[in-house]
Design a protein around this motif. Structure first.
Motif, PDB file in Angstrom:
ATOM      1  N   SER A  10     -31.866  21.651   2.928  1.00  0.00           N
ATOM      2  CA  SER A  10     -32.874  21.663   3.985  1.00  0.00           C
ATOM      3  C   SER A  10     -32.222  21.958   5.327  1.00  0.00           C
ATOM      4  CB  SER A  10     -33.591  20.314   4.043  1.00  0.00           C
ATOM      5  OG  SER A  10     -34.242  20.047   2.818  1.00  0.00           O
ATOM      6  N   PRO A  11     -32.886  22.751   6.181  1.00  0.00           N
ATOM      7  CA  PRO A  11     -32.334  23.030   7.510  1.00  0.00           C
ATOM      8  C   PRO A  11     -32.064  21.746   8.276  1.00  0.00           C
ATOM      9  CG  PRO A  11     -34.176  24.486   7.034  1.00  0.00           C
ATOM     10  CD  PRO A  11     -34.152  23.472   5.927  1.00  0.00           C
ATOM     11  N   THR A  12     -30.899  21.690   8.927  1.00  0.00           N
ATOM     12  CA  THR A  12     -30.470  20.494   9.649  1.00  0.00           C
ATOM     13  C   THR A  12     -30.815  20.624  11.128  1.00  0.00           C
ATOM     14  OG1 THR A  12     -28.635  20.199   8.105  1.00  0.00           O
ATOM     15  CG2 THR A  12     -28.493  19.042  10.209  1.00  0.00           C
ATOM     16  N   PRO A  13     -31.611  19.710  11.693  1.00  0.00           N
ATOM     17  CA  PRO A  13     -31.964  19.792  13.115  1.00  0.00           C
ATOM     18  C   PRO A  13     -30.901  19.159  14.008  1.00  0.00           C
ATOM     19  CG  PRO A  13     -33.104  17.944  12.124  1.00  0.00           C
ATOM     20  CD  PRO A  13     -32.315  18.604  11.010  1.00  0.00           C
ATOM     21  N   VAL A  14     -30.665  19.783  15.144  1.00  0.00           N
ATOM     22  CA  VAL A  14     -29.793  19.232  16.189  1.00  0.00           C
ATOM     23  C   VAL A  14     -30.555  19.339  17.504  1.00  0.00           C
ATOM     24  CG1 VAL A  14     -27.624  19.465  17.457  1.00  0.00           C
ATOM     25  CG2 VAL A  14     -27.663  19.805  14.972  1.00  0.00           C
ATOM     26  N   GLY A  15     -30.583  18.237  18.265  1.00  0.00           N
ATOM     27  CA  GLY A  15     -31.391  18.205  19.475  1.00  0.00           C
ATOM     28  C   GLY A  15     -30.604  18.385  20.757  1.00  0.00           C
ATOM     29  N   TRP A  16     -31.323  18.799  21.808  1.00  0.00           N
ATOM     30  CA  TRP A  16     -30.780  18.934  23.163  1.00  0.00           C
ATOM     31  C   TRP A  16     -31.763  18.309  24.149  1.00  0.00           C
ATOM     32  CZ3 TRP A  16     -29.306  22.322  19.495  1.00  0.00           C
ATOM     33  CH2 TRP A  16     -28.028  22.878  19.549  1.00  0.00           C
ATOM     34  N   THR A  17     -31.248  17.597  25.133  1.00  0.00           N
ATOM     35  CA  THR A  17     -32.063  17.166  26.267  1.00  0.00           C
ATOM     36  C   THR A  17     -32.027  18.267  27.321  1.00  0.00           C
ATOM     37  OG1 THR A  17     -30.214  16.162  27.463  1.00  0.00           O
ATOM     38  CG2 THR A  17     -31.373  14.761  25.862  1.00  0.00           C
ATOM     39  N   ARG A  18     -32.765  18.103  28.395  1.00  0.00           N
ATOM     40  CA  ARG A  18     -32.729  19.089  29.480  1.00  0.00           C
ATOM     41  C   ARG A  18     -31.327  19.162  30.090  1.00  0.00           C
ATOM     42  NH1 ARG A  18     -37.544  21.185  30.565  1.00  0.00           N
ATOM     43  NH2 ARG A  18     -39.413  20.023  29.912  1.00  0.00           N
ATOM     44  N   ALA A  19     -30.670  18.000  30.210  1.00  0.00           N
ATOM     45  CA  ALA A  19     -29.307  18.000  30.743  1.00  0.00           C
ATOM     46  C   ALA A  19     -28.360  18.737  29.800  1.00  0.00           C
ATOM     47  CB  ALA A  19     -28.828  16.560  30.951  1.00  0.00           C
ATOM     48  N   ASP A  20     -28.561  18.584  28.486  1.00  0.00           N
ATOM     49  CA  ASP A  20     -27.736  19.293  27.511  1.00  0.00           C
ATOM     50  C   ASP A  20     -27.929  20.805  27.624  1.00  0.00           C
ATOM     51  OD1 ASP A  20     -26.798  16.881  26.449  1.00  0.00           O
ATOM     52  OD2 ASP A  20     -28.395  16.793  24.940  1.00  0.00           O
ATOM     53  N   LEU A  21     -29.174  21.233  27.806  1.00  0.00           N
ATOM     54  CA  LEU A  21     -29.456  22.666  27.943  1.00  0.00           C
ATOM     55  C   LEU A  21     -28.820  23.224  29.208  1.00  0.00           C
ATOM     56  CD1 LEU A  21     -33.210  22.875  26.851  1.00  0.00           C
ATOM     57  CD2 LEU A  21     -31.200  23.602  25.552  1.00  0.00           C
ATOM     58  N   ASP A  22     -28.864  22.445  30.281  1.00  0.00           N
ATOM     59  CA  ASP A  22     -28.253  22.879  31.528  1.00  0.00           C
ATOM     60  C   ASP A  22     -26.741  23.046  31.355  1.00  0.00           C
ATOM     61  OD1 ASP A  22     -28.572  23.338  34.505  1.00  0.00           O
ATOM     62  OD2 ASP A  22     -27.131  21.687  34.522  1.00  0.00           O
ATOM     63  N   ARG A  23     -26.145  22.103  30.657  1.00  0.00           N
ATOM     64  CA  ARG A  23     -24.707  22.167  30.376  1.00  0.00           C
ATOM     65  C   ARG A  23     -24.375  23.388  29.531  1.00  0.00           C
ATOM     66  NH1 ARG A  23     -19.591  21.520  31.274  1.00  0.00           N
ATOM     67  NH2 ARG A  23     -18.526  19.652  30.488  1.00  0.00           N
ATOM     68  N   TRP A  24     -25.181  23.622  28.523  1.00  0.00           N
ATOM     69  CA  TRP A  24     -25.030  24.756  27.614  1.00  0.00           C
ATOM     70  C   TRP A  24     -25.047  26.071  28.391  1.00  0.00           C
ATOM     71  CZ3 TRP A  24     -29.275  26.086  23.444  1.00  0.00           C
ATOM     72  CH2 TRP A  24     -28.741  26.958  22.495  1.00  0.00           C
ATOM     73  N   ALA A  25     -26.023  26.221  29.269  1.00  0.00           N
ATOM     74  CA  ALA A  25     -26.137  27.445  30.063  1.00  0.00           C
ATOM     75  C   ALA A  25     -24.912  27.643  30.945  1.00  0.00           C
ATOM     76  CB  ALA A  25     -27.400  27.387  30.917  1.00  0.00           C
ATOM     77  N   GLY A  26     -24.425  26.557  31.553  1.00  0.00           N
ATOM     78  CA  GLY A  26     -23.259  26.668  32.420  1.00  0.00           C
ATOM     79  C   GLY A  26     -22.015  27.113  31.674  1.00  0.00           C
ATOM     80  N   LEU A  27     -21.837  26.614  30.456  1.00  0.00           N
ATOM     81  CA  LEU A  27     -20.675  26.996  29.652  1.00  0.00           C
ATOM     82  C   LEU A  27     -20.736  28.462  29.251  1.00  0.00           C
ATOM     83  CD1 LEU A  27     -20.499  23.787  27.436  1.00  0.00           C
ATOM     84  CD2 LEU A  27     -18.777  24.491  29.114  1.00  0.00           C
ATOM     85  N   TYR A  28     -21.906  28.926  28.828  1.00  0.00           N
ATOM     86  CA  TYR A  28     -22.051  30.342  28.473  1.00  0.00           C
ATOM     87  C   TYR A  28     -21.832  31.233  29.699  1.00  0.00           C
ATOM     88  CZ  TYR A  28     -23.448  30.934  23.590  1.00  0.00           C
ATOM     89  OH  TYR A  28     -23.450  31.039  22.219  1.00  0.00           O
ATOM     90  N   ALA A  29     -22.297  30.782  30.860  1.00  0.00           N
ATOM     91  CA  ALA A  29     -22.088  31.558  32.081  1.00  0.00           C
ATOM     92  C   ALA A  29     -20.602  31.660  32.412  1.00  0.00           C
ATOM     93  CB  ALA A  29     -22.858  30.922  33.243  1.00  0.00           C
TER      94      ALA A  29
ATOM     95  N   GLY B  32     -26.856  32.559  24.578  1.00  0.00           N
ATOM     96  CA  GLY B  32     -26.459  33.717  25.377  1.00  0.00           C
ATOM     97  C   GLY B  32     -27.476  34.044  26.454  1.00  0.00           C
ATOM     98  N   THR B  33     -28.746  33.978  26.098  1.00  0.00           N
ATOM     99  CA  THR B  33     -29.805  34.274  27.065  1.00  0.00           C
ATOM    100  C   THR B  33     -29.763  33.295  28.241  1.00  0.00           C
ATOM    101  OG1 THR B  33     -31.224  35.193  25.331  1.00  0.00           O
ATOM    102  CG2 THR B  33     -32.302  34.493  27.356  1.00  0.00           C
ATOM    103  N   LEU B  34     -29.594  32.008  27.938  1.00  0.00           N
ATOM    104  CA  LEU B  34     -29.506  30.999  28.999  1.00  0.00           C
ATOM    105  C   LEU B  34     -28.317  31.259  29.923  1.00  0.00           C
ATOM    106  CD1 LEU B  34     -30.146  27.661  27.036  1.00  0.00           C
ATOM    107  CD2 LEU B  34     -31.557  28.542  28.901  1.00  0.00           C
ATOM    108  N   GLY B  35     -27.158  31.512  29.317  1.00  0.00           N
ATOM    109  CA  GLY B  35     -25.934  31.636  30.103  1.00  0.00           C
ATOM    110  C   GLY B  35     -25.896  32.856  30.994  1.00  0.00           C
TER     111      GLY B  35
END
Length: 441
Positions: free
Chosen positions: A98-117, A146-149
């Motif tokens: 079964s597909p395994t879910p992994v979650g992100w908060t808004r702060a996690d998404l912001d961090r993610w975008a910064g790292l890709y940038a 990639g789109t976020l970053g």
């Protein structure tokens, strides 16, 4: 964000102290918010306020994560925030269950975008560049990262995805795309189709290519092939569903810089499971330093890497993964005592084939030791218009460079399966696989 992040050039000691400070704070947070770790550490009698024995903690595996989903559906016991604080869910492919879910908060998404940038900036992308994201968006985590970053960096972003080959090519030329990201297999597929259409991508405006999702960017021959076909610099990026992203190459192209302000990294022996010295191969083990939604401690990635802490020409001080990800610990083939990774085979195949030919490694029972079950030789299938000298040349090159015997099968062009997502380089033999057009022992 359009400049170098200060932490990327901190002196080693300052970076180490910062990382340990983040680790202590994260462990304390996890102890209070993650049901999985709270119970495990209580049973072990381990106190996160004194993490000096941090490396005595058990590794966390994919199987642990999947079991936690059964215990506390649908998010599992690793979720460390209330469900209503989740801003995003991504899933594994589900190919082994079964597909395994992994979650992100808004702060996690912001961090993610910064790292890709940061990754894009280190490779020369700047505000005003046109970035065409060629990673998939259907469940695959890399496309939205990639789109976020690149949006954060200030580029014009075209979320193309990994389909509509001819439309992608037309868009690249029509809108002056200058940077792309995608899997090596899809980018090589695009290049082959573009040449067929008389529109070679080396003539486009693309100058920055970041690849990920599968080996290739760190395989010298595959990197050279991508750079030749695209007329652009190719950079390797590395991440996984649970940790996004982990490392990326800078303009020096000497191995991906670990995001050491985001992850605490260990490299351990895959059998003894003890630390190995820098410069020696081992399995990468990661701990989140500030992830909120699904923080993981001592996550067993299964990826074999070599840690390099020597200075980089770019001035960044974060450790690098020399040669990228060497392979998966569970994908490593042992051929008469020689450890062989599919990426090493790919490097030889690309140089010997000299074109965009597809290939795969076939696990053939006829080439296994009847006692140990280990392969006694590699079987490699490769597409070619004619047999010629290719089988003998490739067999000899594999023996000379990898010290293993190789059986080479030539199949007609187009016979091997294509993919726009992740290439599958190792397969098990079927009855039809055993029917070959040419074999060289």
């Amino acid at each position: 964000m359009d400049t170098l992040d200060d932490c990327e050039t901190w002196p080693a000691e300052r970076l180490r102290e910062h990382r340990l400070s983040l680790l202590r704070r994260q462990l304390a947070r996890v102890a209070g918010s993650s049901a999985y770790y709270r119970q495990q550490w209580r049973e072990l009698g381990w106190d996160p306020r004194d993490p000096c024995d941090f490396t005595d903690l058990p590794f966390t595996t994919k199987a642990d994560y999947q079991r936690s989903l059964e215990t506390a559906p649908p998010y599992g016991e690793f979720l460390a925030v209330p469900g209503e604080q989740l801003a995003r869910l991504h899933f594994s492919s589900g190919t082994t269950g079964s597909p395994t879910p992994v979650g992100w908060t808004r702060a996690d998404l912001d961090r993610w975008a910064g790292l890709y940038a940061r990754a894009a900036y280190s490779q020369g992308v700047r505000p005003g560049d046109v970035y065409q994201c060629l990673f998939g968006f259907a469940w695959f985590v890399g496309g939205l990262g990639g789109t976020l970053g690149y949006t954060r960096l200030g580029a014009t972003v075209i979320p193309g995805g990994s389909g509509d080959t001819e439309r992608q090519i037309d868009t690249i030329f029509r809108f002056g795309t200058s940077a792309v990201g995608g899997t090596p297999s899809f980018l090589l597929h695009l290049a082959a189709r573009a040449r067929e259409l008389g529109r070679p991508l080396a003539g486009s405006a693309v100058r920055h290519v970041m690849v990920g999702g599968e080996p290739g960017g760190a395989v010298p021959a595959t990197r050279a092939l991508i750079e030749r076909e695209w007329g652009a610099r190719c950079y390797d990026g590395y991440g996984c569903l649970e940790f996004q992203p982990i490392a990326w190459e800078c303009a020096a192209q000497t191995g991906g810089h670990l995001a050491e302000d985001f992850v605490h990294a260990e490299v351990v022996d895959p059998v003894a499971r003890t630390p190995v010295p820098d410069g020696q191969p081992g399995v990468l083990v990661l701990t989140h330093l500030d992830k909120r939604a699904c923080p993981l401690v001592r996550w067993w990635t299964g990826d074999v890497v070599v840690l390099d802490r020597t200075p980089c020409a770019c001035g960044r001080t974060h450790a690098r993964l020399a040669g990228g990800v060497r392979g998966r610990a569970d994908d490593m083939l042992v051929v008469r005592g020689v450890n062989v990774f599919p990426s090493a085979v790919e490097n030889v195949v690309r140089r010997c084939a000299g074109d965009l030919a597809e290939f795969r490694i076939v696990l053939d029972p006829a080439l296994e030791d009847p006692v140990t079950g280990y392969p006694t030789a590699l079987r490699v299938q490769i597409e070619a218009a004619a047999e010629g000298e290719l089988p003998a040349r490739l067999s000899a090159a594999l023996r000379a460079e990898l010290q293993v015997r190789a059986v080479v099968d030539v199949v007609p062009p187009g016979e091997l399966p294509r993919t726009t997502h992740k290439a599958r380089r190792v397969v098990r033999a079927s009855d039809s696989d055993r029917e070959v057009s040419h074999r060289v022992p």
